[in-house]
Design an enzyme around this catalytic site. Structure first.
Site: not given
Ligand code: GRF
Length: 226
Positions: A25-26, A78, A120, A122, A160, A190, A192-193
């Protein structure tokens, strides 16, 4: 006039590599802001999923963006995963790497190769509810358990240490009576992110974000020289 030298004149877009693991969704918020013109001069060169079959890859395909999977599960070590991820990111030739719901820890070599060029999102107000073990719904469960009245989201540069890099933008979201982790997660997304992640990308693409020697971020006002 845009302050992004690369975006000026509509040539040379500011290229993003977006790393995902889940629903995306982001990622969608970034795609939508590019489509509606509020992220002018920005383009997504590649979406890279660290999890096979992530719905985010379908969103990329629908938007005509090249999508790839580079998952730790595909590699024996890894180191091999790290090298493959690095190669895929380098191939996209990004100006900025965006972790948009990327649940895999980014290899140190990649962080070193792109200093202050990886961001990133969060889903909490760092330093609260951040670091090891705080991902997905767990973050919101912890906020509700602690009884905080306000939570939110943070966009930060990746360093890091997990969730420890310089903070770029934060937005607060209130907690309401009867919230469950799922309800709170949705409100944080909705309110904030989906707002601050595209906004941070815009500020960076416009060349307005810098990290000082003390490790904190400075954001220049539009039109301000330095
Ligand atoms: C979001 O809450 C993001 O902040 C977190 O993982 C979730 C995933 O969201 N790190 P999406 O995959 O962008 O829908």
């Amino acid at each position: 006039m845009s302050e992004n030298p690369k975006a000026a004149g509509g040539r040379d877009p500011f290229r993003l590599a977006v790393l995902v693991s889940g629903g995306g969704t982001n990622l969608q918020a970034i795609i939508d802001r590019i489509a509606d013109g509020s992220l002018g001069g920005v383009s997504i060169a590649a979406v890279i999923s660290t999890s096979p079959g992530a719905y985010a890859l379908e969103r990329a395909e629908k938007a005509g963006i090249p999508g790839f999977t580079v998952s730790p599960k595909q590699f024996g070590t890894r180191e091999d995963f790290s090298a493959a991820l690095r190669a895929k990111v380098d191939e996209a030739d990004p100006d900025l790497i965006v972790l948009a719901g990327c649940l895999t820890k980014i290899p140190a070599a990649l962080v070193e190769a792109y200093p202050n060029r990886i961001i990133n999102i969060h889903p909490a107000l760092i330093p609260s509810f951040s670091g090891k073990g705080f991902y997905g719904l767990r973050v919101h469960e912890a906020a509700l358990r602690r009884g905080v009245r306000v939570t939110g989201a943070t966009v930060h540069f990746v360093s890091e240490g997990l969730d420890e890099g310089p903070i770029i933008l934060q937005r607060a979201v209130e907690i309401r009576e009867g919230d469950t982790p799922e309800i709170l997660q949705r409100r944080v997304m909705e309110q904030a992110e989906w707002e601050i992640l595209p906004e941070a990308i815009r500020l960076i693409a416009e060349g307005r974000v810098s990290v000082g020697a003390e490790g904190t971020v400075r954001i220049r006002a539009a039109g301000q020289e330095s």
